[in-house]
Design an enzyme around this catalytic site. Structure first.
Site, mmCIF file in Angstrom:
data_model
loop_
_atom_site.group_PDB
_atom_site.id
_atom_site.type_symbol
_atom_site.label_atom_id
_atom_site.label_comp_id
_atom_site.label_asym_id
_atom_site.label_seq_id
_atom_site.Cartn_x
_atom_site.Cartn_y
_atom_site.Cartn_z
ATOM 1 C CG ASP A 7 13.116 18.820 -13.825
ATOM 2 O OD1 ASP A 7 13.039 17.990 -12.898
ATOM 3 O OD2 ASP A 7 14.107 19.549 -14.004
ATOM 4 C CB ILE A 61 14.505 12.019 -6.163
ATOM 5 C CG1 ILE A 61 14.584 10.629 -5.529
ATOM 6 C CG2 ILE A 61 13.766 12.973 -5.208
ATOM 7 C CD1 ILE A 61 15.172 10.635 -4.125
ATOM 8 C CG ASP A 62 10.785 16.640 -10.181
ATOM 9 O OD1 ASP A 62 11.775 17.332 -10.464
ATOM 10 O OD2 ASP A 62 9.616 17.057 -10.228
ATOM 11 C CG ASP A 105 18.525 12.198 -5.937
ATOM 12 O OD1 ASP A 105 17.983 13.048 -6.649
ATOM 13 O OD2 ASP A 105 18.541 12.272 -4.693
ATOM 14 C CG ASP A 126 13.709 14.167 -11.857
ATOM 15 O OD1 ASP A 126 14.509 13.716 -11.022
ATOM 16 O OD2 ASP A 126 13.474 15.381 -12.005
ATOM 17 C CD GLU A 178 18.181 15.464 -11.720
ATOM 18 O OE1 GLU A 178 17.157 14.916 -11.289
ATOM 19 O OE2 GLU A 178 18.617 16.544 -11.286
ATOM 20 C CB THR A 224 16.801 16.426 -4.782
ATOM 21 O OG1 THR A 224 16.707 15.700 -6.002
ATOM 22 C CG2 THR A 224 17.765 15.703 -3.863
#
Ligand SMILES: Nc1ncnc2c1ncn2[C@@H]1O[C@H](COP(=O)(O)OS(=O)(=O)O)[C@@H](OP(=O)(O)O)[C@H]1O
Ligand SMILES: [Mg+2]
Ligand SMILES: [Mg+2]
Ligand SMILES: [Mg+2]
Length: 409
Positions: free
Chosen positions: A346, A198-199, A108, A196, A133, A201
Site C-alpha cells: 500500500d 489494484i490499490d 484485482d 498492489d 496482495e 478497490t
C-alpha cells in the site's frame, strides 16, 4: 477529485495499448548483456556463499535498474489496460469478498496475474520473488470456476493486445500459478517485487480513483516504483478541481534518478517535483476517501494547528502519492484506526515516487518507513508525507494532536 470521465477513459484505454507496445523487451536487450552479478547466483533462502557475500551490501546506489524499470512500466501499464476494461463493464457479480470482507474483483486478480506474467517474461534471467496482495485461494474453489474462466479470458485478451508474447494462451492453471507467485514474504535480503494489483478497490468499484502499484525492493530498500493511475487527470487536481478531461497517469521513479510522469497512452515523460510551499497556511492536504481507513478527525485537528485553510482532498489509493509528487497538494496524512497493520504494497511504490520527487515520507514519529520486515510495515501510529520545508511543523502538529487525543482517552 472523484469522478472519472467515461469518454476520456475510453480514449485512455485505447491509447494505453500504444504505450505498452513501446516498452517492448527488445528495446532493452543491451541491458541484459551488461547486467551485474547474475541473479541466479543470489540465493534468497540459504546461507551466503563467499562469492555472493563479496557483493557490495548497499546495492542500490550503484545499480541502474533500467531493465527492471522498463519491465515494471510495461507490466503496470498492461495491468491498467485490463482494469480499465473491467471498470467499464463493472457488474456486481464480479465482486468477491475475502475473509476480512474487503472487496476483490476480477480486475484485482487479472492485474496481479498480468504483472506477474510480464515481470517473469521480461526478467527471465533473474530469480523472481513477488510480495503481492491477492492469492488464488477463492478461485481454486468450485464456486470460483466461472470467475477464473473470466479472468483467464481477460488476461489472454490483454496480453494479446501487446503483441510481444507469442506463446500459446495461458490456461486457467497458468493464471492461478501467476497469481500465487505473489506469496513471497519479502524481507531484508535480495530482490523482491511488491505489488498492489489494484490499490483502492473501493474507489475502483465506485468508478473513481485507483492505482496499479508496483515497486522493487533490493536488500530491504525501495529502489524503483511505478504507479499507474488510469482515472487521474493529467492536469493538476489542486483544490479538487481540474480544467482538463484527459485522464490516465503513469508515475515512475528510480533511486537517485527523480520521478517522472507520462500519460498512460504513451506521451513523453516529464520530471515532476513536490510542492515547494513553505507556509502551511497555503498548503492543502490529501487523505483517504474511506473514513474507515484513516481518522479524518485527527487529520482535521492537525490541519487546524497548521492553519491550513483549504478543505481536505479525499481520493482513493496511492493516486494520492502520485498527485502529491507533482505538487497538486502539499501534505498527505493517514492515521489508521487502532489495530490496523499497514501492508508494504500500500506504500512502497508511492513512497519512492514521492521521495524521488523531493518529498519526505515518515511514520507519525518522523521515522522513515521500513519495507524490510516482510509483508507488513511496522510503524508508529500513522504515515505522513510532505515536502522538506513543511515536515518539521507537520511533525510538531502531529505530535501535539496525538498527545491531546491520548489525554482525552
Ligand atoms: N481499516 C483500514 N485502515 C487502513 N487502511 C485500510 C483499512 N482497510 C483496508 N485498508 C487499506 O487501504 C487501502 C486503500 O487505500 P486508501 O485508504 O488510500 O484508499 S481510500 O481512499 O480509503 O479508498 C486498501 O488497499 P486495497 O485493498 O488495495 O484497495 C487497503 O489495503
Ligand atoms: Mg484489497
Ligand atoms: Mg491497497
Ligand atoms: Mg489492492
Amino acid at each position: 477529485m472523484t469522478a472519472a470521465a467515461p469518454a476520456t477513459s475510453v480514449a485512455a484505454s485505447v491509447g494505453c495499448l500504444r504505450a505498452v507496445a513501446s516498452f517492448s523487451s527488445s528495446t532493452y536487450s543491451h541491458f541484459l548483456s551488461t547486467s551485474r552479478i547474475p541473479r541466479f547466483v543470489k540465493p534468497h533462502f540459504i546461507s551466503l556463499p563467499s562469492f555472493v557475500a563479496s557483493r557490495p551490501l548497499v546495492a542500490s546506489a550503484s545499480m541502474s535498474y533500467d531493465k527492471e524499470l522498463a519491465a515494471a512500466k510495461k507490466a503496470a501499464s498492461l495491468a491498467a489496460c485490463l482494469c480499465q476494461k473491467v471498470q467499464k463493464e463493472l457488474l456486481q457479480s464480479d465482486v468477491q469478498s475475502k475473509s476480512d470482507r474487503s472487496p476483490v474483483t476480477v480486475a484485482d486478480y487479472g492485474s496481479q496475474a498480468i504483472v506477474s506474467f510480464v515481470l517473469e517474461r521480461e526478467l527471465s534471467a533473474e530469480p523472481f520473488s513477488l510480495v503481492a496482495e491477492e492469492d488464488s485461494g477463492d478461485l481454486r474453489k468450485d464456486s470460483g470456476k466461472d470467475t477464473l474462466q473470466r479472468i483467464t479470458k481477460l488476461v489472454n485478451e490483454t496480453i494479446a493486445t501487446d503483441g510481444s508474447y507469442s506463446a500459446s494462451p495461458l490456461s486457467p492453471e497458468d493464471v492461478l500459478r501467476a497469481i500465487d507467485s505473489g506469496k513471497s514474504e519479502g524481507g531484508s535480503f535480495g530482490r523482491h517485487w511488491v505489488l498492489d494489483p489494484i490499490d483502492g478497490t473501493k474507489g475502483f468499484l465506485r468508478g473513481e480513483q485507483y492505482a496499479v502499484a508496483l515497486a522493487l525492493l533490493d536488500d530491504g530498500k525501495v529502489v524503483l516504483g511505478v504507479l499507474a493511475c488510469p482515472n487521474l487527470p493529467l492536469a493538476s487536481i489542486a483544490g479538487n478541481v481540474t480544467s482538463e478531461n484527459a485522464v490516465g497517469c503513469l508515475f515512475f521513479a528510480k533511486v537517485g534518478s527523480g520521478t517522472f510522469m507520462q500519460s498512460l497512452d504513451g506521451s513523453s515523460p516529464v520530471k515532476v517535483h513536490v510542492s515547494d510551499i513553505g507556509n502551511s497556511e497555503d498548503a492543502s492536504f490529501f487523505e483517504s476517501y474511506e473514513k474507515a481507513h484513516s481518522m479524518h478527525d485527527l487529520a482535521g485537528s492537525i490541519a487546524r494547528k497548521l492553519g491550513v485553510k483549504a478543505p481536505p482532498v479525499r481520493i482513493d489509493s496511492q493516486a494520492k502519492y502520485g498527485a502529491l509528487s507533482r505538487g497538486d497538494g502539499a501534505i498527505y496524512m493517514r492515521f489508521p484506526h487502532k489495530g490496523y497493520r499497514e501492508k508494504i504494497w500500500d506504500h512502497a511504490a508511492g513512497c519512492i515516487v514521492v521521495t524521488e520527487a523531493g518529498g519526505v515520507v515518515t511514520d507519525a514519529a518522523g521515522q522513515p518507513l521500513d519495507f524490510s520486515q516482510g509483508r507488513y510495515l511496522d510503524l508508529d501510529t500513522g504515515i505522513i508525507v510532505t515536502n522538506q520545508k513543511l515536515m518539521p511543523s507537520l511533525l510538531k502538529a502531529v505530535r501535539e494532536s496525538l498527545e491531546e487525543k491520548s489525554s482525552l482517552l
